[in-house]
Design a protein around this motif. Structure first.
Motif, PDB file in Angstrom:
ATOM      1  N   VAL A  12       0.861  -1.183   0.000  1.00  0.00           N
ATOM      2  CA  VAL A  12       0.000   0.000   0.000  1.00  0.00           C
ATOM      3  C   VAL A  12       0.897   1.232   0.000  1.00  0.00           C
ATOM      4  O   VAL A  12       1.566   1.519   0.997  1.00  0.00           O
ATOM      5  CB  VAL A  12      -0.933   0.032   1.227  1.00  0.00           C
ATOM      6  CG1 VAL A  12      -1.778   1.315   1.226  1.00  0.00           C
ATOM      7  CG2 VAL A  12      -1.832  -1.199   1.271  1.00  0.00           C
ATOM      8  N   THR A  13       0.943   1.957  -1.114  1.00  0.00           N
ATOM      9  CA  THR A  13       1.729   3.189  -1.128  1.00  0.00           C
ATOM     10  C   THR A  13       0.875   4.330  -0.579  1.00  0.00           C
ATOM     11  O   THR A  13      -0.346   4.330  -0.705  1.00  0.00           O
ATOM     12  CB  THR A  13       2.228   3.528  -2.540  1.00  0.00           C
ATOM     13  OG1 THR A  13       1.118   3.807  -3.403  1.00  0.00           O
ATOM     14  CG2 THR A  13       3.048   2.377  -3.112  1.00  0.00           C
ATOM     15  N   GLY A  14       1.547   5.291   0.040  1.00  0.00           N
ATOM     16  CA  GLY A  14       0.797   6.370   0.682  1.00  0.00           C
ATOM     17  C   GLY A  14      -0.048   5.825   1.820  1.00  0.00           C
ATOM     18  O   GLY A  14      -1.224   6.145   1.939  1.00  0.00           O
ATOM     19  N   GLY A  15       0.584   5.012   2.679  1.00  0.00           N
ATOM     20  CA  GLY A  15      -0.173   4.285   3.698  1.00  0.00           C
ATOM     21  C   GLY A  15      -0.128   4.871   5.088  1.00  0.00           C
ATOM     22  O   GLY A  15      -0.456   4.180   6.053  1.00  0.00           O
ATOM     23  N   GLY A  20      -5.165   5.421   2.482  1.00  0.00           N
ATOM     24  CA  GLY A  20      -4.089   4.435   2.505  1.00  0.00           C
ATOM     25  C   GLY A  20      -3.951   3.769   3.855  1.00  0.00           C
ATOM     26  O   GLY A  20      -3.797   2.540   3.942  1.00  0.00           O
ATOM     27  N   THR A  23      -6.901   1.453   4.565  1.00  0.00           N
ATOM     28  CA  THR A  23      -6.832   0.241   3.756  1.00  0.00           C
ATOM     29  C   THR A  23      -5.755  -0.695   4.275  1.00  0.00           C
ATOM     30  O   THR A  23      -5.961  -1.921   4.335  1.00  0.00           O
ATOM     31  CB  THR A  23      -6.572   0.601   2.284  1.00  0.00           C
ATOM     32  OG1 THR A  23      -7.593   1.509   1.839  1.00  0.00           O
ATOM     33  CG2 THR A  23      -6.602  -0.633   1.407  1.00  0.00           C
ATOM     34  N   ILE A  36       3.833  -0.647   3.796  1.00  0.00           N
ATOM     35  CA  ILE A  36       3.328   0.695   3.538  1.00  0.00           C
ATOM     36  C   ILE A  36       4.494   1.633   3.233  1.00  0.00           C
ATOM     37  O   ILE A  36       5.622   1.403   3.656  1.00  0.00           O
ATOM     38  CB  ILE A  36       2.510   1.259   4.714  1.00  0.00           C
ATOM     39  CG1 ILE A  36       3.390   1.392   5.971  1.00  0.00           C
ATOM     40  CG2 ILE A  36       1.288   0.401   4.975  1.00  0.00           C
ATOM     41  CD1 ILE A  36       2.736   2.193   7.096  1.00  0.00           C
ATOM     42  N   ASN A  88      -1.643   3.898  -4.266  1.00  0.00           N
ATOM     43  CA  ASN A  88      -2.527   4.910  -3.690  1.00  0.00           C
ATOM     44  C   ASN A  88      -1.853   6.258  -3.489  1.00  0.00           C
ATOM     45  O   ASN A  88      -2.537   7.283  -3.412  1.00  0.00           O
ATOM     46  CB  ASN A  88      -3.058   4.392  -2.349  1.00  0.00           C
ATOM     47  CG  ASN A  88      -3.744   5.452  -1.533  1.00  0.00           C
ATOM     48  OD1 ASN A  88      -4.835   5.897  -1.872  1.00  0.00           O
ATOM     49  ND2 ASN A  88      -3.111   5.880  -0.449  1.00  0.00           N
ATOM     50  N   ALA A  89      -0.524   6.291  -3.397  1.00  0.00           N
ATOM     51  CA  ALA A  89       0.165   7.553  -3.105  1.00  0.00           C
ATOM     52  C   ALA A  89      -0.196   8.607  -4.147  1.00  0.00           C
ATOM     53  O   ALA A  89      -0.156   8.350  -5.350  1.00  0.00           O
ATOM     54  CB  ALA A  89       1.673   7.334  -3.071  1.00  0.00           C
ATOM     55  N   THR A 136      -5.677   4.280  -7.261  1.00  0.00           N
ATOM     56  CA  THR A 136      -6.572   5.284  -6.696  1.00  0.00           C
ATOM     57  C   THR A 136      -6.851   6.367  -7.725  1.00  0.00           C
ATOM     58  O   THR A 136      -5.959   7.128  -8.118  1.00  0.00           O
ATOM     59  CB  THR A 136      -5.977   5.920  -5.432  1.00  0.00           C
ATOM     60  OG1 THR A 136      -5.824   4.908  -4.434  1.00  0.00           O
ATOM     61  CG2 THR A 136      -6.916   6.998  -4.882  1.00  0.00           C
TER      62      THR A 136
END
Length: 250
Positions: A12-15, A20, A23, A36, A88-89, A136
Motif C-alpha cells: 500500500v503506497t501512501g499508507g 491508505g 486500507t 506501507i 494509492n500515493a 486510486t
C-alpha cells in the motif's frame, strides 16, 4: 472479520494517513503481511503502531524511482511474491488556469502519474500470476472542478492505465482496477480546503450535493479496495469503482 488475505503479501503506497492508512489496517486485520510507504518517518512510525499485525514501513517518495526500488527490495527480503498492490500515493492542490506553474504541473504529474506507473511496473517481477492491482482514481477524473484541472487530468490518466494494463497483463491473469473516491474525510482533504471552519464549511456544502447526504469515510473506501483485491472480484477487471455516495452518477 474474515481472513480473506491470510498469508497474502500486500503493498500500500501512501499508507500513513487517510485512505491508505485505513486500507492498510483493513488488509492487516484480515491476515495480510502489509508493506506501507510514506515520505515522513514519524508518520510511518505512527502508522505502524496503529495498523498492528504484520506491517513493514518503508520510507520513500513514489515519484522517485530509486525509492520504489528500495520498497521492492524490502519486500523481497521477506517474501518471494506480491499478491496485491494498492498504488494509492498521490496528492494535489488548487491552481486555476492562468496561475498554473511548471512546478505545480511537474509535481502533480510526478506524484500521481509517474509514481503510479512505476509503482506497478517495478512490481511486475514480484507480482504473482493472478494478482490484483488497484489504482486510486477520483471522481474529479470524470467531472469538472474549479482550479483543479491538473489534479483532475492526472486522475483521468490513472483511470486509463487500468483500461490498458489489463491488456498488457492478460496473459498473467493480473487484474487491474481503479477505485475512485468522492469527497472523503481525511487530513489531506482538510488541508486542501484550508483547515478549521473553512474546511468544515466546504465539506458541509459538498455533502449537500451528494445523494447520500454526507462525505465518505476512509474505511468505506478501504472496503471497496479489499473487495477489488479479493477473490470475490475475480471477474472484475479494468473497472472504475466509484465510492462517492452517488455523486458521479448525477
Amino acid at each position: 472479520m474474515t481472513n480473506r488475505f491470510n498469508n497474502k503479501v500486500v503493498v500500500v503506497t501512501g499508507g500513513t494517513s487517510g485512505i491508505g492508512l485505513a486500507t492498510a489496517q483493513a488488509f492487516a486485520a484480515e491476515g495480510a503481511s502489509v508493506f506501507i510507504t510514506g515520505r515522513r518517518q514519524e508518520a510511518l512510525d505512527a502508522a505502524v503502531k496503529r495498523i498492528g499485525g504484520r506491517v513493514t514501513a518503508v520510507r520513500g517518495d513514489m515519484a522517485k524511482l530509486a525509492d520504489i526500488d528500495r520498497l521492492y527490495d524490502a519486500v523481497q527480503q521477506q517474501h518471494a511474491q506480491i499478491d496485491v498492490v494498492f498504488a494509492n500515493a498521490g496528492g494535489g492542490e488548487f491552481a486555476p488556469l492562468g496561475s498554473i506553474t511548471e512546478e505545480h504541473y511537474q509535481r502533480t504529474f510526478d506524484t500521481n502519474v509517474k509514481g503510479v506507473l512505476f509503482t506497478v511496473q517495478k512490481a511486475l517481477p514480484l507480482l504473482k500470476d493472478g494478482a490484483s492491482v488497484i489504482l486510486t482514481g477520483s471522481t474529479t477524473g470524470i467531472s469538472g472542478t474549479p482550479a483543479f484541472s491538473v489534479y483532475s487530468a492526472t486522475k483521468a490518466a490513472v483511470r486509463n492505465f487500468a483500461r490498458n494494463w489489463i491488456l498488457d497483463l492478460k496473459d498473467r491473469r493480473i487484474r487491474v482496477n481503479a477505485v475512485s473516491p468522492g469527497v472523503t474525510e481525511t487530513a489531506g482533504l482538510n488541508e486542501l480546503f484550508g483547515g478549521g471552519e473553512q474546511a468544515k464549511g466546504t465539506k458541509d456544502y459538498l455533502a449537500s450535493l451528494i445523494p447520500a447526504g454526507r462525505v465518505g469515510q476512509p474505511e468505506e473506501i478501504a472496503k471497496a479496495v479489499l473487495f477489488l483485491a479479493s477473490d470475490e472480484a475475480s471477474f472484475v477487471n479494468g473497472v472504475e469503482l466509484f465510492v462517492d455516495g452517488g455523486q458521479a452518477q448525477i
